[in-house]
Motif scaffolding. Structure first.
Motif, PDB file in Angstrom:
ATOM      1  N   GLN A  22       0.908  -1.290  -0.086  1.00  0.00           N
ATOM      2  CA  GLN A  22       0.140   0.006   0.062  1.00  0.00           C
ATOM      3  C   GLN A  22       1.034   1.222   0.052  1.00  0.00           C
ATOM      4  OE1 GLN A  22      -3.625   0.054  -0.168  1.00  0.00           O
ATOM      5  NE2 GLN A  22      -2.865   2.258  -0.878  1.00  0.00           N
ATOM      6  N   GLU A  40      -8.423   8.006  -2.880  1.00  0.00           N
ATOM      7  CA  GLU A  40      -9.685   7.617  -2.022  1.00  0.00           C
ATOM      8  C   GLU A  40     -10.926   7.351  -2.743  1.00  0.00           C
ATOM      9  OE1 GLU A  40      -8.864   6.993   1.347  1.00  0.00           O
ATOM     10  OE2 GLU A  40      -6.967   7.801   1.182  1.00  0.00           O
ATOM     11  N   LYS A  43     -10.647   3.706  -3.808  1.00  0.00           N
ATOM     12  CA  LYS A  43     -10.793   2.764  -2.615  1.00  0.00           C
ATOM     13  C   LYS A  43     -12.078   2.680  -2.090  1.00  0.00           C
ATOM     14  CE  LYS A  43      -6.302   4.190  -0.685  1.00  0.00           C
ATOM     15  NZ  LYS A  43      -5.282   4.754   0.323  1.00  0.00           N
ATOM     16  N   SER A  47     -14.563  -0.719  -2.601  1.00  0.00           N
ATOM     17  CA  SER A  47     -15.114  -0.934  -1.253  1.00  0.00           C
ATOM     18  C   SER A  47     -16.726  -0.933  -1.222  1.00  0.00           C
ATOM     19  CB  SER A  47     -14.638  -0.107   0.144  1.00  0.00           C
ATOM     20  OG  SER A  47     -13.342  -0.178   0.082  1.00  0.00           O
ATOM     21  N   CYS A  55     -13.731  -0.820   5.160  1.00  0.00           N
ATOM     22  CA  CYS A  55     -12.818   0.039   4.185  1.00  0.00           C
ATOM     23  C   CYS A  55     -13.950   1.223   3.797  1.00  0.00           C
ATOM     24  CB  CYS A  55     -12.474  -0.794   3.266  1.00  0.00           C
ATOM     25  SG  CYS A  55     -11.272  -2.045   3.461  1.00  0.00           S
ATOM     26  N   HIS A  59     -12.035   4.865   4.552  1.00  0.00           N
ATOM     27  CA  HIS A  59     -11.575   5.578   3.451  1.00  0.00           C
ATOM     28  C   HIS A  59     -12.443   6.766   3.169  1.00  0.00           C
ATOM     29  CE1 HIS A  59      -8.203   3.393   2.529  1.00  0.00           C
ATOM     30  NE2 HIS A  59      -8.944   2.256   2.655  1.00  0.00           N
ATOM     31  N   THR A  96     -11.726   1.137 -11.881  1.00  0.00           N
ATOM     32  CA  THR A  96     -11.992   0.523 -10.679  1.00  0.00           C
ATOM     33  C   THR A  96     -13.138  -0.515 -10.852  1.00  0.00           C
ATOM     34  OG1 THR A  96     -11.115   2.468  -9.581  1.00  0.00           O
ATOM     35  CG2 THR A  96     -12.583   0.774  -8.182  1.00  0.00           C
ATOM     36  N   GLU A 131      -3.604   0.572  -7.249  1.00  0.00           N
ATOM     37  CA  GLU A 131      -4.411   0.885  -6.109  1.00  0.00           C
ATOM     38  C   GLU A 131      -5.948   0.128  -6.192  1.00  0.00           C
ATOM     39  OE1 GLU A 131      -4.994   1.802  -3.033  1.00  0.00           O
ATOM     40  OE2 GLU A 131      -3.954   3.547  -3.453  1.00  0.00           O
ATOM     41  N   ILE A 135      -6.655  -2.235  -3.092  1.00  0.00           N
ATOM     42  CA  ILE A 135      -7.977  -1.968  -2.194  1.00  0.00           C
ATOM     43  C   ILE A 135      -8.657  -3.503  -2.530  1.00  0.00           C
ATOM     44  CG2 ILE A 135      -8.989  -0.913  -4.058  1.00  0.00           C
ATOM     45  CD1 ILE A 135      -9.494  -0.501  -0.097  1.00  0.00           C
ATOM     46  N   ASN A 139      -9.946  -5.288   0.895  1.00  0.00           N
ATOM     47  CA  ASN A 139     -11.712  -5.401   1.017  1.00  0.00           C
ATOM     48  C   ASN A 139     -11.739  -7.173   1.340  1.00  0.00           C
ATOM     49  OD1 ASN A 139     -12.676  -3.207  -1.603  1.00  0.00           O
ATOM     50  ND2 ASN A 139     -12.036  -2.856   0.349  1.00  0.00           N
TER      51      ASN A 139
END
Length: 154
Positions: A22, A40, A43, A47, A55, A59, A96, A131, A135, A139
């Protein structure tokens, strides 16, 4: 809720390796010029998809400390329906979602990849992708363990 075996710090070598990963991801992102607020959001979105309350709690707090607005966090799940997010943030959120749902999609769709590589340099793309990988690992650890939320005043 069934009490579960905690995975987090019970095997310190593995937890420390995750923490170092991380830290390396965040350093690479900073070196590539990626704003911490964007990380963020990544993340938070992963999450949300993974249903990781621990998380999400962490976050959302971190995002606000980095200057993120509560309004944007409140509508993050519906980011496509608002103009509150920048071009880079939108590309990062789409990436993501695709990477987090890779078991369903079987790939990152070409249009998502093309947009991400259009708005990010190669170095930035790598940082955002790492990232997402990081994450998703966090998670999975926290959801599997039923990690309790930390005590907070509010």
């Amino acid at each position: 809720m069934t009490k579960r075996i905690a995975l987090s710090q019970q095997v310190p070598e593995i937890y420390q390796a995750m923490s170092k990963l991380q830290q390396a991801v965040e350093k690479a992102a900073a070196n590539a010029g990626i704003d911490q607020k964007l990380l963020e959001l990544v993340k938070m979105r992963a999450s949300q998809i993974n249903g990781c309350a621990f998380c999400l709690d962490m976050h959302s707090n971190d995002a606000i400390q980095h200057g993120e607005s509560p309004r944007r966090l409140f509508v993050l799940d519906g980011w496509r329906e608002t103009e509150l997010f920048t071009e880079q943030e939108r590309a990062a959120l789409a990436l993501t979602e695709a990477m987090t749902k890779v078991s369903q999609l079987q790939d990152v769709p070409d249009d998502v990849y093309a947009e991400a590589t259009r708005v990010f340099t190669e170095e930035q793309y790598r940082a955002v992708a790492w990232e997402v990988i990081a994450i998703n690992s966090w998670n999975r650890m926290q959801v599997t363990s039923h990690a309790p939320l930390p005590k907070r005043d509010a």
